[in-house]
Design an enzyme around this catalytic site. Sequence first.
Site, mmCIF file in Angstrom:
data_model
loop_
_atom_site.group_PDB
_atom_site.id
_atom_site.type_symbol
_atom_site.label_atom_id
_atom_site.label_comp_id
_atom_site.label_asym_id
_atom_site.label_seq_id
_atom_site.Cartn_x
_atom_site.Cartn_y
_atom_site.Cartn_z
ATOM 1 N N LYS A 573 -0.292 -9.803 -2.043
ATOM 2 C CA LYS A 573 -0.492 -10.196 -0.645
ATOM 3 C C LYS A 573 -0.467 -11.723 -0.480
ATOM 4 O O LYS A 573 -0.410 -12.230 0.623
ATOM 5 C CB LYS A 573 -1.800 -9.610 -0.113
ATOM 6 C CG LYS A 573 -1.803 -8.070 -0.068
ATOM 7 C CD LYS A 573 -3.134 -7.526 0.428
ATOM 8 C CE LYS A 573 -3.257 -6.010 0.293
ATOM 9 N NZ LYS A 573 -2.619 -5.290 1.415
ATOM 10 N N THR A 675 -1.086 -2.751 8.377
ATOM 11 C CA THR A 675 -1.519 -2.252 9.684
ATOM 12 C C THR A 675 -2.316 -3.335 10.413
ATOM 13 O O THR A 675 -2.351 -3.356 11.644
ATOM 14 C CB THR A 675 -2.386 -0.979 9.544
ATOM 15 O OG1 THR A 675 -3.301 -1.173 8.468
ATOM 16 C CG2 THR A 675 -1.519 0.229 9.263
#
Length: 834
Positions: A573, A675
Amino acid sequence: MNTVNKPFLAKHPNTLKIPPLGMNAIGLEEDFCRYFNHTLGWDSASVSSHHVYSSCALVLRDRLVERWRRTQRAYNESDCKQAYYLSLEFLMGRALGNALLNMDLQGAGAEAMRNLGLDMEEVQELESDAGLGNGGLGRLAACFLDSCATLQLPVTGYGIRYEYGMFRQKIDHGHQLEEPDHWLRNGNPWEIERPEYAVRVKFGGRSDFYIDAAGNTLARWVDTQDVLAVPFDMPIPGYGNGTVNTLRLWKATATEEFDLDEFNAGSYTEAVAAKNAAEHITMVLYPNDASENGKELRLRQQYFLASASLQDVLRKWVHKHGQNFSGFAAKNCFQLNDTHPTCAVPELMRLLMDEHGLGWDEAWEITSNTMAYTNHTLLPEALERWAVSMFGRLLPRLLDIIREINARFTREVSMRWPGDIDRERRMSIIDETGTPQIRMAYLAVVACHSVNGVAALHSQLLQQHLFHDFFELWPSKFNNKTNGVTPRRWMASSNPLLSSLIDRSIGDAWRTDLTKLTALKGFAGDKKFRTEWHKVKQSNKQRLAEMVASDCGVEFDPAAMFDVQVKRIHEYKRQLLNVLHVIHLYDRIKRGDVANWTSRCVLIGGKAAPGYIMAKRIIRLVTAVADVVNHDPATKGLLRLAFLPDYRVSAMEVICPAADLSEQISTAGKEASGTGNMKFMMNGAITIGTLDGANIEIREEVGAENFFLFGLTAVQVEAMRGHYDPAAIVANDADFPRVIHLLQSGHFNLFESGLFDPVVQSILNPNDPWLTAADFRGFVDAQQEVAAAYRDRERWTRMSILNSATSGKFSSDRTIQDYNRDIWHLPQVPAHVE
Ligand code: 26W
């Protein structure tokens, strides 16, 4: 246990028909007082905050229960097809605000509390998050339940009632500390225990083969150690439609007989110890996100969930249809949330064959027609594998069945590709290279009739790489279902100011049809509207600034750009890339390169898996850089950095309405969907991101001019392997060497020499899988564009409005409609009106 007391119901036919409960402030207030004074035994002279909260929750729960019963009756009477969402994780967050919103009780509830001298917002803060999940996958399950109820689809969630949810993160001298999350300490007013539906789950023992009267060879699982699974139901209200679906969570307890046997043998203490051992199964959520650890207890949890849930569904079926399973597949569907509940495949086979007498073919037909699998990650370290030896010890009968599935599957492969031994080996459910292991993802793909990824790119990569062989065999199984999030929690409830501005401008229908937000496009050019939009963002930023001040001790100025990255800490990430950029900005400030500066407050939050050393070191780096940056007088009014401890659902409800910039900077091809990116977009943040996961679709919807793109593509990332030279990239960059030097010189770790050496090494490693150095320049340049855009308030606000306006696709209502259209085929069933 007896399920229904028939004589009682016969004598009191109207038991279920008491008048509906009051839905106005007076009705709520009266009930509140009754709960507070009588049920909970408190009075206003000794107000304990959790009793205030509990009373409030019980008042709402009663109203949910009325609707719940009517919904379940409607499902039963229509005898409709139903779907079951099997998931080891449901990251529900708080329920009170959601119940108020979905039952349209926000106004009445606030008034009732006001009349009592209480503040509903404060009461809501008393609820602890139901943190029964790690991150994206668990929260997706929660958003899906909200959408299913809102769309009036007969879907039940099945999960585990962990005694301890996701650990609470403390930051101590810059280090992550994990504290247990005993979320049930004060009871859980939202759950209803259903001991009458408890089922037995078997472990251990052995398979016993025998011949029945008709001469068939049958199997049974014997000499087992059983555990009792007790269901606790949580109501899942739909938005404004009277539907209440069910989330059924299983708790493990010892079986009575087990205790008794031990007791009769004179070992009372052993009996109690056995009870304890049984309860271990549902004691704690595994805090690993994206790395499987092969622990036996985790397999126990997985099988426990699968078995209890399937027995529950089969019990209902037999109750209605007896032992005739011919119509079962037409009426039932199981969605597997990643491979975690994949034991459901061999378990359904076992139940149908061993307990209900079906033959293999019939059982297989039912299993494969009812099971569907969603994959949530491509990372090889996250793909679940179980050692055959351990699996066989714990679940011997299931291992028999998996071996048989694999034997039949291997035959199918050899028919399609005769002589292709290498392919047979590659595709085998049991990996025989080294110590034999079961590949759960392959088991899921072989058994399920549908296999989906969670964003377009991710689904495509599944077909091209991870499941390529299987895609060639069964192309029609594979499909995409791009994720979504519920606009009820992530806009209507968490961003009331923006919601009311939108309502006043385009009406309120967007809550159940998010594509309606496109009407906001017309307002992007309206100066007055832009001013109001900006004002809303500013007050949301003020609210976040207060949270950052109290939780991090760092002052954020709402006039600055709020640049936010919140998600689990993982190298893919690339929180590290974000920190490198902050160090670069700091370096510019120290060099005096501050002409046309855009003031920035950078917020990073997220939990590291307790055993993930590098992730923890990245947290340490963020806090160390924050310490230096925030205390250097030169940065005043220009730059702030804060690490927000204990990132969780309720924190995101404050964060996403307040973000200006959404950081979605994973190495391309690694983030299945994301999300959080969608929550930020809906609330008018602009994304800086790579072409990864759903970022690609976000950019498509909002338009390239309203998205800050940078970095290698997934294809370029793969092409880079083998000739990646980060040292050269650093050396040839104008700014990168200074950043690396600051890190190496100990500037951020004056008293802990060498602390960040492993971080620097990872950046300079030619085998760095995350290619952090490769994207540094692109990221810094894109951030420069961001800064320029932010200085033009009108332009920025227009972009912000357009992000919200085009976020319609990312409602989980759309996602669920896609699942239903392509996989579940459920009818809409409105709740019964009495
Ligand atoms: C067995 C250990 C383990 C635990 C959790 C392995 C893998 C996981 C999950 C697959 C991790 C996860 O949450 N994946 C995320 O799923 C989201 C919902 O689909 C996506 O948006 C994220 O991109 C993906 O990382």
